[in-house]
Scaffold this active site. Sequence first.
Site, PDB file in Angstrom:
ATOM      1  N   CYS A   1     -19.449  32.139   4.159  1.00  0.00           N
ATOM      2  CA  CYS A   1     -20.258  33.043   4.979  1.00  0.00           C
ATOM      3  C   CYS A   1     -21.723  32.643   4.943  1.00  0.00           C
ATOM      4  O   CYS A   1     -22.483  32.946   5.841  1.00  0.00           O
ATOM      5  CB  CYS A   1     -20.145  34.485   4.491  1.00  0.00           C
ATOM      6  SG  CYS A   1     -18.471  34.979   4.177  1.00  0.00           S
TER       7      CYS A   1
ATOM      8  N   THR B   1      -8.370  51.691  21.777  1.00  0.00           N
ATOM      9  CA  THR B   1      -6.930  51.441  21.698  1.00  0.00           C
ATOM     10  C   THR B   1      -6.635  50.511  20.520  1.00  0.00           C
ATOM     11  O   THR B   1      -7.284  49.485  20.359  1.00  0.00           O
ATOM     12  CB  THR B   1      -6.435  50.799  23.012  1.00  0.00           C
ATOM     13  OG1 THR B   1      -6.770  51.697  24.074  1.00  0.00           O
ATOM     14  CG2 THR B   1      -4.933  50.558  22.997  1.00  0.00           C
TER      15      THR B   1
HETATM   16  N1  PMP Z   1     -15.788  41.000   1.670  1.00  0.00           N
HETATM   17  C1  PMP Z   1     -15.475  39.864   1.013  1.00  0.00           C
HETATM   18  C2  PMP Z   1     -15.462  39.871  -0.483  1.00  0.00           C
HETATM   19  C3  PMP Z   1     -15.169  38.709   1.722  1.00  0.00           C
HETATM   20  O1  PMP Z   1     -14.858  37.576   1.057  1.00  0.00           O
HETATM   21  C4  PMP Z   1     -15.193  38.737   3.141  1.00  0.00           C
HETATM   22  C5  PMP Z   1     -14.879  37.502   3.955  1.00  0.00           C
HETATM   23  N2  PMP Z   1     -15.675  36.379   3.626  1.00  0.00           N
HETATM   24  C6  PMP Z   1     -15.521  39.947   3.790  1.00  0.00           C
HETATM   25  C7  PMP Z   1     -15.806  41.059   3.009  1.00  0.00           C
HETATM   26  C8  PMP Z   1     -15.575  40.053   5.283  1.00  0.00           C
HETATM   27  O2  PMP Z   1     -14.283  40.056   5.820  1.00  0.00           O
HETATM   28  P1  PMP Z   1     -13.993  39.840   7.376  1.00  0.00           P
HETATM   29  O3  PMP Z   1     -14.126  38.362   7.618  1.00  0.00           O
HETATM   30  O4  PMP Z   1     -12.602  40.341   7.577  1.00  0.00           O
HETATM   31  O5  PMP Z   1     -14.990  40.649   8.140  1.00  0.00           O
END
Ligand code: PMP
Length: 376
Positions: A322, A237
């Site tokens: 990240c 959904t």
């Molecule tokens: N691609 C890039 C270039 C990003 O900077 C990020 C987020 N750090 C992502 C992908 C992943 O995005 P999301 O957090 O929405 O999964």
Amino acid sequence: MIYFDNAATTMVMKEAADGVLYAMSEAYGNPSSLHKMGIDAERLVNFSKKQILSALSDSSGNVIFTSGATESNNTAILGLAKTYGRRKKRVVTTAVEHPSVTMPFEKLRELGYEVVTVYPDSHGEITAESLISAVDDNTCLISCMLVNNETGYILPVGQAFQKIKKLHPECYTHCDCVQGFEKLKISAKKLGADMVSLSGHKIYAPKGIGALYIKSGIRLSPMMLGGGQQNGLRSGTEAVPMIYGFGKAVEALTQSIDERFEKVSRLKALAEDRLTQLGGVVLSHDEASPYILSVSIPGFKSETLLHYLESKDIFVSSGSACSKGKKSSVLGAFGVDERLIDSVIRISFSAQNTEAEIDSLTKALYEGINTLARIK
Ligand code: PMP
């Protein structure tokens, strides 16, 4: 509080939050339901789809909503390879992609694909020629990001993809536009992109919503099987409140791209100037987004500086959020010196930031440099 970490995530804007609340409290039907409540919810999903297609200048394309760009990237890469890669087991990407692109390519390698990785040259740049020459008639997919999330570098995607589509019409093209969307003007056609990944939380919509643009006529194998929602491409959904919030953010932002670009360019130039005066080494590219400034403060560990700034209520990132303290392989691929990598902080702007905030950042860094312990 001063927030300079907008490339990691953004505050939700009022338009998006109002949209989320409206969909949760009033238009809360299931878009698959046949009655009026269902049709109202479906209308909100279609509104957001239209906003995204219009922002990408392709009203004939398709959009699927996902949980974020990580899912969009996985779906694009693995779904495309599953459909078109049976006889063409060669795929191309770059050494500076986000892990949500790199890891699906690793998966393809495990599945027996030849994965070709294009590296930046000695100037830290990936040329269109190097992308074009990496593709051959046996290649089913090339994935290249538009704006690098660690340095703001703008890759020559349009130039490369358009030529690749001409030379190898059976090679499909994917672009992770997460850090470029609603910051640069993007046309899927001008990019030559068959698929484009987008994320809500980088553009003032909530976390947990993303989109994948798919050019009309391209078939992807779905990652999620079930009730057949979103044309069978992503069962489950639809997250209507998040989707509608995303669409409302796109609607509001598309009108202000130029104005925000100019403001943020001024902020970046000012910050570059101030931080260079403090002895910072700016990681610059000829083609770069004004929204991201990566600067190395030699002699100080990124995390030490980050926490010092935090103690002054100023929030920045150490390289990419990240990677959470892990040394960035992307900065290494760009040719940044090992010792500089350890000292990189990423300052990422929004149009809400001010010159006074840059003054505060400069003052805090000046104090930090004069009080913190240097790396031995
Ligand atoms: N691609 C890039 C270039 C990003 O900077 C990020 C987020 N750090 C992502 C992908 C992943 O995005 P999301 O957090 O929405 O999964």
